[in-house]
Design a protein around this motif. Structure first.
Motif, PDB file in Angstrom:
ATOM      1  N   ASN A 372     -32.747  83.469 -39.498  1.00  0.00           N
ATOM      2  CA  ASN A 372     -32.383  82.065 -39.686  1.00  0.00           C
ATOM      3  C   ASN A 372     -33.095  81.305 -38.577  1.00  0.00           C
ATOM      4  O   ASN A 372     -32.622  81.260 -37.447  1.00  0.00           O
ATOM      5  CB  ASN A 372     -30.864  81.908 -39.590  1.00  0.00           C
ATOM      6  N   TYR A 373     -34.234  80.728 -38.896  1.00  0.00           N
ATOM      7  CA  TYR A 373     -35.196  80.336 -37.881  1.00  0.00           C
ATOM      8  C   TYR A 373     -34.972  78.916 -37.357  1.00  0.00           C
ATOM      9  O   TYR A 373     -34.845  77.974 -38.146  1.00  0.00           O
ATOM     10  CB  TYR A 373     -36.613  80.466 -38.451  1.00  0.00           C
ATOM     11  N   PRO A 374     -34.935  78.766 -36.030  1.00  0.00           N
ATOM     12  CA  PRO A 374     -34.794  77.430 -35.444  1.00  0.00           C
ATOM     13  C   PRO A 374     -35.894  76.484 -35.932  1.00  0.00           C
ATOM     14  O   PRO A 374     -37.071  76.835 -35.934  1.00  0.00           O
ATOM     15  CB  PRO A 374     -34.917  77.709 -33.939  1.00  0.00           C
ATOM     16  N   GLY A 375     -35.504  75.311 -36.353  1.00  0.00           N
ATOM     17  CA  GLY A 375     -36.465  74.338 -36.866  1.00  0.00           C
ATOM     18  C   GLY A 375     -36.635  74.466 -38.361  1.00  0.00           C
ATOM     19  O   GLY A 375     -36.245  73.586 -39.127  1.00  0.00           O
ATOM     20  N   GLN A 376     -37.202  75.557 -38.796  1.00  0.00           N
ATOM     21  CA  GLN A 376     -37.406  75.774 -40.227  1.00  0.00           C
ATOM     22  C   GLN A 376     -36.073  75.869 -40.963  1.00  0.00           C
ATOM     23  O   GLN A 376     -35.947  75.477 -42.126  1.00  0.00           O
ATOM     24  CB  GLN A 376     -38.200  77.058 -40.449  1.00  0.00           C
ATOM     25  N   GLY A 377     -35.049  76.392 -40.280  1.00  0.00           N
ATOM     26  CA  GLY A 377     -33.775  76.665 -40.932  1.00  0.00           C
ATOM     27  C   GLY A 377     -33.121  75.453 -41.557  1.00  0.00           C
ATOM     28  O   GLY A 377     -32.456  75.571 -42.588  1.00  0.00           O
ATOM     29  N   ILE A 378     -33.285  74.258 -40.975  1.00  0.00           N
ATOM     30  CA  ILE A 378     -32.632  73.087 -41.552  1.00  0.00           C
ATOM     31  C   ILE A 378     -33.229  72.742 -42.906  1.00  0.00           C
ATOM     32  O   ILE A 378     -32.524  72.292 -43.823  1.00  0.00           O
ATOM     33  CB  ILE A 378     -32.698  71.875 -40.590  1.00  0.00           C
ATOM     34  N   HIS A 379     -34.512  72.984 -43.089  1.00  0.00           N
ATOM     35  CA  HIS A 379     -35.140  72.745 -44.392  1.00  0.00           C
ATOM     36  C   HIS A 379     -34.629  73.751 -45.419  1.00  0.00           C
ATOM     37  O   HIS A 379     -34.394  73.401 -46.585  1.00  0.00           O
ATOM     38  CB  HIS A 379     -36.661  72.824 -44.264  1.00  0.00           C
ATOM     39  N   ASP A 380     -34.456  74.995 -44.993  1.00  0.00           N
ATOM     40  CA  ASP A 380     -33.884  76.005 -45.882  1.00  0.00           C
ATOM     41  C   ASP A 380     -32.451  75.645 -46.253  1.00  0.00           C
ATOM     42  O   ASP A 380     -32.038  75.805 -47.410  1.00  0.00           O
ATOM     43  CB  ASP A 380     -33.912  77.379 -45.206  1.00  0.00           C
ATOM     44  N   GLU A 381     -31.686  75.152 -45.284  1.00  0.00           N
ATOM     45  CA  GLU A 381     -30.293  74.762 -45.536  1.00  0.00           C
ATOM     46  C   GLU A 381     -30.224  73.648 -46.584  1.00  0.00           C
ATOM     47  O   GLU A 381     -29.422  73.722 -47.537  1.00  0.00           O
ATOM     48  CB  GLU A 381     -29.639  74.302 -44.231  1.00  0.00           C
ATOM     49  N   LEU A 382     -31.061  72.641 -46.431  1.00  0.00           N
ATOM     50  CA  LEU A 382     -31.053  71.532 -47.387  1.00  0.00           C
ATOM     51  C   LEU A 382     -31.473  72.002 -48.772  1.00  0.00           C
ATOM     52  O   LEU A 382     -30.955  71.525 -49.794  1.00  0.00           O
ATOM     53  CB  LEU A 382     -31.970  70.408 -46.891  1.00  0.00           C
ATOM     54  N   GLN A 383     -32.406  72.943 -48.823  1.00  0.00           N
ATOM     55  CA  GLN A 383     -32.817  73.496 -50.112  1.00  0.00           C
ATOM     56  C   GLN A 383     -31.642  74.199 -50.792  1.00  0.00           C
ATOM     57  O   GLN A 383     -31.445  74.076 -52.010  1.00  0.00           O
ATOM     58  CB  GLN A 383     -33.970  74.484 -49.913  1.00  0.00           C
ATOM     59  N   ARG A 384     -30.842  74.935 -50.021  1.00  0.00           N
ATOM     60  CA  ARG A 384     -29.665  75.605 -50.598  1.00  0.00           C
ATOM     61  C   ARG A 384     -28.683  74.578 -51.151  1.00  0.00           C
ATOM     62  O   ARG A 384     -28.039  74.811 -52.182  1.00  0.00           O
ATOM     63  CB  ARG A 384     -28.967  76.479 -49.551  1.00  0.00           C
ATOM     64  N   TYR A 385     -28.528  73.447 -50.473  1.00  0.00           N
ATOM     65  CA  TYR A 385     -27.601  72.424 -50.952  1.00  0.00           C
ATOM     66  C   TYR A 385     -28.014  71.913 -52.327  1.00  0.00           C
ATOM     67  O   TYR A 385     -27.177  71.746 -53.221  1.00  0.00           O
ATOM     68  CB  TYR A 385     -27.545  71.247 -49.976  1.00  0.00           C
ATOM     69  N   VAL A 386     -29.297  71.666 -52.484  1.00  0.00           N
ATOM     70  CA  VAL A 386     -29.782  71.153 -53.767  1.00  0.00           C
ATOM     71  C   VAL A 386     -29.674  72.230 -54.841  1.00  0.00           C
ATOM     72  O   VAL A 386     -29.291  71.944 -55.988  1.00  0.00           O
ATOM     73  CB  VAL A 386     -31.223  70.627 -53.622  1.00  0.00           C
ATOM     74  N   GLU A 387     -29.981  73.465 -54.488  1.00  0.00           N
ATOM     75  CA  GLU A 387     -29.805  74.560 -55.442  1.00  0.00           C
ATOM     76  C   GLU A 387     -28.346  74.680 -55.889  1.00  0.00           C
ATOM     77  O   GLU A 387     -28.064  75.042 -57.035  1.00  0.00           O
ATOM     78  CB  GLU A 387     -30.245  75.885 -54.807  1.00  0.00           C
ATOM     79  N   ALA A 388     -27.419  74.350 -54.986  1.00  0.00           N
ATOM     80  CA  ALA A 388     -25.990  74.444 -55.293  1.00  0.00           C
ATOM     81  C   ALA A 388     -25.491  73.273 -56.133  1.00  0.00           C
ATOM     82  O   ALA A 388     -24.352  73.306 -56.615  1.00  0.00           O
ATOM     83  CB  ALA A 388     -25.180  74.529 -54.005  1.00  0.00           C
ATOM     84  N   GLY A 389     -26.313  72.243 -56.294  1.00  0.00           N
ATOM     85  CA  GLY A 389     -25.931  71.128 -57.154  1.00  0.00           C
ATOM     86  C   GLY A 389     -25.876  69.773 -56.500  1.00  0.00           C
ATOM     87  O   GLY A 389     -25.598  68.767 -57.164  1.00  0.00           O
ATOM     88  N   LEU A 390     -26.127  69.689 -55.183  1.00  0.00           N
ATOM     89  CA  LEU A 390     -26.178  68.386 -54.539  1.00  0.00           C
ATOM     90  C   LEU A 390     -27.470  67.683 -54.899  1.00  0.00           C
ATOM     91  O   LEU A 390     -28.483  68.325 -55.189  1.00  0.00           O
ATOM     92  CB  LEU A 390     -26.070  68.528 -53.019  1.00  0.00           C
ATOM     93  N   THR A 391     -27.462  66.363 -54.877  1.00  0.00           N
ATOM     94  CA  THR A 391     -28.693  65.604 -55.068  1.00  0.00           C
ATOM     95  C   THR A 391     -29.480  65.611 -53.767  1.00  0.00           C
ATOM     96  O   THR A 391     -28.912  65.817 -52.683  1.00  0.00           O
ATOM     97  CB  THR A 391     -28.385  64.157 -55.454  1.00  0.00           C
TER      98      THR A 391
END
Length: 469
Positions: A372-391
């Motif tokens: 879970n990489y510092p810096g890159q991880g926040i982009h991965d986190e946001l991608q998971r949110y959208v995959e889960a159904g968030l806009t």
């Protein structure tokens, strides 16, 4: 009418104001409004945005020592990672410090350090970043967290009585921490509740892992400000939450068995009612969804070739082994349970948003938390949110607006507007259309200083060189 006309004439006739930086012809991302405002200029003086408006009008009023042509680019507030860790012991202090420029290289302009074991160094870095002596994101930190006696985690303040809680909070306030972190490894439930209530009485925000012996509503009623990790919201969504917790306390269930029982007994209709209760109490949630996914699927995803590993120093990489080795020992049934828990977590996230619970985008990145990489991880986190159904708008809100609001800094952060901090990203693509656009960082303005793509690449190259050594 005449007074208004004279005022307008005076504005046009006034000499141009001298600014340090002028971003021209940008498409400003209004995250709160969910819209793109075209052909805007952003004038920056020092570490503050002094003007935003139609390019021709702003350019006529302001001149700058440096102008950036952002034609075709998108300008938005910097990203906030609301759950990171700096730690691993004194031997890894330098490696943790190396992470600060890495966050900036990925467009993260603020982080919330959720406690570890090198707090004196983190507090020092907070001051150095704020004064401009060190390049890094703005740091908000809990300092050492509160725990019970003889906890698993190092670097904690051990408390077991109200008097010890009071002394610990006195110590944290003397450090001028930004919030208080409390975890449940060995902390007694009554002391947990006392710590939350006393911190609230003192005007301190609290962030926690909650004891299984307490329901999440009980923790919220005590005044808890945020819950870290979405699995606690699975717990809250079980009608058997209190009974399972009691069985765990009585030794009838292991931690893993209790967690599985919460998943198996989760009831969506019941959960929605509880989530609305939590929303009314003002509690926020940091899902750390991507961390859950990484751990859930270690059985099928090989991270040894991850390009981001090249930026992590060897001592920090070594700390990843603990979780990897634990995951490798899991039985097939335990692996299946991990998958099921993550899949339920992803379904829970939009339920939290629908209930009105503020979501704090946070990664859990740092030592121990494998891949879970510092810096890159926040982009991965946001991608998971959208995959889960968030806009994309909801995901962006969690990383730019709710963090500052939680910490009491909405007046200064969360939008590209006059008076706001000049912490800005310049992107190649529209993040309201595709959340992956946050990865396409063309430039970062940090406290008013502009780092173009070449400068950001140089930060990455330096990180890779240090990690290679």
């Amino acid at each position: 009418m005449l007074r208004a006309a004279l005022a307008a004439l005076a504005l046009v006739a006034a000499p141009a104001s001298a600014e340090e930086l002028l971003i021209r012809h940008a498409k400003v991302v209004d995250i709160a409004g969910g819209r793109i405002i075209p052909d805007q200029a952003v004038a920056i003086s020092g570490d503050t945005i002094s003007a935003v408006g139609p390019d021709r009008a702003v350019a006529r009023r302001f001149r700058a020592s440096r102008q950036i042509d952002a034609r075709g680019k998108f300008v938005m507030p910097g990203l906030w990672d609301m759950h990171v860790h700096f730690g691993g012991g004194p031997g890894l202090i330098a490696e943790n410090a190396d992470l600060l420029p890495l966050y900036v290289a990925y467009g993260v302009t603020a982080v919330r350090d959720a406690a570890a074991d090198i707090s004196p160094s983190v507090l020092q870095w907070r001051g150095e970043v704020a004064s401009g002596q060190r390049l890094g994101p703005r740091i908000f930190t809990s300092g050492p967290k509160l725990e019970g006696y003889k906890p698993l985690w190092k670097g904690t303040i051990e408390v077991g009585t109200p008097a010890e809680v009071n002394a610990a909070l006195d110590r944290l306030q003397a450090m001028r921490v930004d919030f208080v972190k409390i975890t449940d490894n060995t902390l007694k439930p009554d002391i947990f509740l006392y710590a939350v209530k006393e911190a609230k009485r003192r005007g301190l925000k609290t962030s926690a892992h909650t004891p299984f012996a307490l329901t999440i509503v009980e923790a919220a009623d005590a005044g808890l400000s945020s819950i870290e990790h979405i699995d606690y919201l699975i717990k809250a969504g079980s009608p058997r939450e209190a009974a399972i917790g009691a069985d765990f306390v009585a030794g009838k269930l292991t931690y893993g068995q209790a967690s599985d029982a919460f998943v198996e007994s989760f009831d969506p209709a019941y959960a929605r009612r509880v989530y609305r209760q939590l929303a009314r109490r003002g509690i926020a949630v940091t899902p750390t969804l991507n961390m859950g996914r990484i751990l859930a699927y270690l059985d099928r995803e090989d991270h040894r070739g991850d390009p981001a590993l090249a930026y992590i120093d060897p001592g920090l990489r070594k700390t990843y082994d603990w979780r990897v080795e634990r995951a490798a020992k899991a039985t097939p049934a335990e692996v299946a349970a991990r998958h099921k828990e993550y899949e339920l977590s992803a379904r829970v996230l939009p339920m939290l948003v629908a209930a009105g619970i503020p979501i704090l985008a946070g990664t859990d990145a740092g030592y121990l938390n494998s891949f879970n990489y510092p810096g890159q991880g926040i982009h991965d986190e946001l991608q998971r949110y959208v995959e889960a159904g968030l806009t994309p708008q909801q995901a962006l809100t969690s990383a730019t607006i709710t963090g500052p609001a939680f910490l009491g800094h909405s007046a200064r952060y969360g939008a590209v507007k006059p008076g706001k901090a000049a912490d800005i990203l310049i992107l190649d693509a529209n993040p309201l259309r595709d959340i992956a656009a946050t990865r396409q960082v063309r430039g970062v303005v940090l406290t008013g200083k502009f780092l173009d793509r070449a400068a950001l690449d140089a930060l990455l190259a330096a990180a890779k060189a240090k990690a290679g050594r």
